[in-house]
Scaffold this motif. Structure first.
Motif, PDB file in Angstrom:
ATOM      1  N   UNK A  66      39.202  54.837 -77.777  1.00 21.22           N
ATOM      2  CA  UNK A  66      39.747  53.986 -76.721  1.00 21.22           C
ATOM      3  C   UNK A  66      41.210  53.636 -76.957  1.00 21.22           C
ATOM      4  N   UNK A  67      41.671  53.795 -78.183  1.00 21.70           N
ATOM      5  CA  UNK A  67      43.033  53.374 -78.545  1.00 21.70           C
ATOM      6  C   UNK A  67      43.928  54.521 -78.983  1.00 21.70           C
ATOM      7  N   UNK A  68      43.449  55.744 -78.985  1.00 23.43           N
ATOM      8  CA  UNK A  68      44.257  56.876 -79.446  1.00 23.43           C
ATOM      9  C   UNK A  68      45.551  57.037 -78.665  1.00 23.43           C
ATOM     10  N   UNK A  69      45.550  56.683 -77.418  1.00 28.66           N
ATOM     11  CA  UNK A  69      46.736  56.799 -76.588  1.00 28.66           C
ATOM     12  C   UNK A  69      47.912  56.019 -77.164  1.00 28.66           C
ATOM     13  N   UNK A  70      47.630  54.951 -77.897  1.00 24.35           N
ATOM     14  CA  UNK A  70      48.706  54.125 -78.436  1.00 24.35           C
ATOM     15  C   UNK A  70      49.606  54.884 -79.410  1.00 24.35           C
ATOM     16  N   UNK A  71      49.068  55.884 -80.075  1.00 24.85           N
ATOM     17  CA  UNK A  71      49.868  56.663 -81.021  1.00 24.85           C
ATOM     18  C   UNK A  71      50.980  57.422 -80.301  1.00 24.85           C
ATOM     19  N   UNK A  72      50.827  57.640 -78.993  1.00 17.38           N
ATOM     20  CA  UNK A  72      51.827  58.378 -78.212  1.00 17.38           C
ATOM     21  C   UNK A  72      52.725  57.449 -77.392  1.00 17.38           C
ATOM     22  N   UNK A  73      52.558  56.157 -77.546  1.00 17.89           N
ATOM     23  CA  UNK A  73      53.314  55.189 -76.755  1.00 17.89           C
ATOM     24  C   UNK A  73      54.785  55.133 -77.177  1.00 17.89           C
ATOM     25  N   UNK A  74      55.663  54.991 -76.213  1.00 23.05           N
ATOM     26  CA  UNK A  74      57.102  54.882 -76.486  1.00 23.05           C
ATOM     27  C   UNK A  74      57.427  53.655 -77.333  1.00 23.05           C
ATOM     28  N   UNK A  75      56.615  52.636 -77.243  1.00 20.89           N
ATOM     29  CA  UNK A  75      56.869  51.393 -77.975  1.00 20.89           C
ATOM     30  C   UNK A  75      56.307  51.410 -79.396  1.00 20.89           C
ATOM     31  N   UNK A  76      55.642  52.477 -79.762  1.00 12.89           N
ATOM     32  CA  UNK A  76      55.015  52.577 -81.087  1.00 12.89           C
ATOM     33  C   UNK A  76      56.041  52.274 -82.174  1.00 12.89           C
ATOM     34  N   UNK A  77      55.746  51.314 -82.998  1.00  8.79           N
ATOM     35  CA  UNK A  77      56.615  50.957 -84.109  1.00  8.79           C
ATOM     36  C   UNK A  77      57.719  49.976 -83.761  1.00  8.79           C
ATOM     37  N   UNK A  78      57.850  49.631 -82.489  1.00  8.20           N
ATOM     38  CA  UNK A  78      58.887  48.679 -82.079  1.00  8.20           C
ATOM     39  C   UNK A  78      58.410  47.250 -82.337  1.00  8.20           C
ATOM     40  N   UNK A  79      59.352  46.346 -82.389  1.00  4.44           N
ATOM     41  CA  UNK A  79      59.033  44.929 -82.522  1.00  4.44           C
ATOM     42  C   UNK A  79      58.350  44.444 -81.242  1.00  4.44           C
ATOM     43  N   UNK A  80      57.307  43.678 -81.385  1.00  6.47           N
ATOM     44  CA  UNK A  80      56.603  43.150 -80.214  1.00  6.47           C
ATOM     45  C   UNK A  80      57.463  42.152 -79.446  1.00  6.47           C
ATOM     46  N   UNK A  81      58.533  41.655 -80.054  1.00  2.00           N
ATOM     47  CA  UNK A  81      59.387  40.677 -79.376  1.00  2.00           C
ATOM     48  C   UNK A  81      60.049  41.258 -78.126  1.00  2.00           C
ATOM     49  N   UNK A  82      60.120  42.574 -78.017  1.00  2.00           N
ATOM     50  CA  UNK A  82      60.663  43.199 -76.806  1.00  2.00           C
ATOM     51  C   UNK A  82      59.700  43.034 -75.631  1.00  2.00           C
ATOM     52  N   UNK A  83      58.441  42.805 -75.911  1.00  6.64           N
ATOM     53  CA  UNK A  83      57.408  42.793 -74.872  1.00  6.64           C
ATOM     54  C   UNK A  83      56.762  41.426 -74.656  1.00  6.64           C
ATOM     55  N   UNK A  84      56.935  40.513 -75.601  1.00  9.43           N
ATOM     56  CA  UNK A  84      56.296  39.200 -75.511  1.00  9.43           C
ATOM     57  C   UNK A  84      57.333  38.092 -75.577  1.00  9.43           C
ATOM     58  N   UNK A  85      57.194  37.092 -74.707  1.00 11.93           N
ATOM     59  CA  UNK A  85      58.126  35.973 -74.624  1.00 11.93           C
ATOM     60  C   UNK A  85      58.036  35.075 -75.842  1.00 11.93           C
ATOM     61  N   UNK A  86      59.195  34.722 -76.389  1.00 10.48           N
ATOM     62  CA  UNK A  86      59.166  33.675 -77.418  1.00 10.48           C
ATOM     63  C   UNK A  86      58.884  32.332 -76.741  1.00 10.48           C
ATOM     64  N   UNK A  87      58.447  31.375 -77.491  1.00  8.21           N
ATOM     65  CA  UNK A  87      58.133  30.056 -76.949  1.00  8.21           C
ATOM     66  C   UNK A  87      59.340  29.488 -76.208  1.00  8.21           C
ATOM     67  N   UNK A  88      59.110  29.028 -75.006  1.00 12.29           N
ATOM     68  CA  UNK A  88      60.157  28.383 -74.220  1.00 12.29           C
ATOM     69  C   UNK A  88      61.061  29.318 -73.445  1.00 12.29           C
ATOM     70  N   UNK A  89      60.857  30.616 -73.531  1.00 13.31           N
ATOM     71  CA  UNK A  89      61.716  31.544 -72.794  1.00 13.31           C
ATOM     72  C   UNK A  89      61.426  31.431 -71.300  1.00 13.31           C
ATOM     73  N   UNK A  90      62.486  31.286 -70.501  1.00 11.23           N
ATOM     74  CA  UNK A  90      62.324  31.149 -69.060  1.00 11.23           C
ATOM     75  C   UNK A  90      63.507  31.783 -68.335  1.00 11.23           C
ATOM     76  N   UNK A  91      63.412  31.806 -67.034  1.00 11.02           N
ATOM     77  CA  UNK A  91      64.518  32.191 -66.171  1.00 11.02           C
ATOM     78  C   UNK A  91      65.104  33.557 -66.454  1.00 11.02           C
ATOM     79  N   UNK A  92      66.439  33.617 -66.436  1.00  6.18           N
ATOM     80  CA  UNK A  92      67.128  34.897 -66.551  1.00  6.18           C
ATOM     81  C   UNK A  92      66.881  35.572 -67.895  1.00  6.18           C
TER      82      UNK A  92
END
Length: 102
Positions: free
Chosen positions: A11-37
């Motif tokens: 069910x998860x094998x596709x993740x090995x081919x993902x462009x984000x593989x090995x990247x910091x999750x901070x590119x995809x998840x909001x830090x606390x308090x992040x809003x607006x622009x």
């Protein structure tokens, strides 16, 4: 009774081919308090990573199936995914109050 379950790893094998593989999750998840622009800019950077990804459809489908509540998955923000999912059912006690009050 014997059932044939596919291995969880499949069910998860596709993740090995993902462009984000090995990247910091901070590119995809909001830090606390992040809003607006700042939030919109981070989400747009994440979407640009997803655009060329060969498994973007699998990622989006997994996030929708799992009801993923945070982050950019498959090029979709939390708000975009929420717009595609059915509204959660009201708790039984709320439904009962509506019926009784009619």
């Amino acid at each position: 009774m014997r059932t044939s379950l596919k291995p969880l790893l499949a069910d998860w094998e596709w993740q090995a081919r993902a462009s984000c593989r090995g990247m910091s999750s901070s590119a995809f998840f909001s830090p606390s308090g992040e809003r607006g622009s700042r939030r919109r800019e981070r989400e747009e950077r994440a979407r640009r990573i997803c655009v060329g990804c060969e498994v973007v459809d699998q990622c989006a489908a997994m996030a929708l199936r799992a009801g993923e509540r945070y982050g950019v998955w498959g090029g979709m923000s939390t708000k975009e995914r929420a717009g595609l999912l059915p509204a959660p059912a009201a708790p039984a006690s709320a439904r009962a109050r509506r019926v009784v009050g009619e």
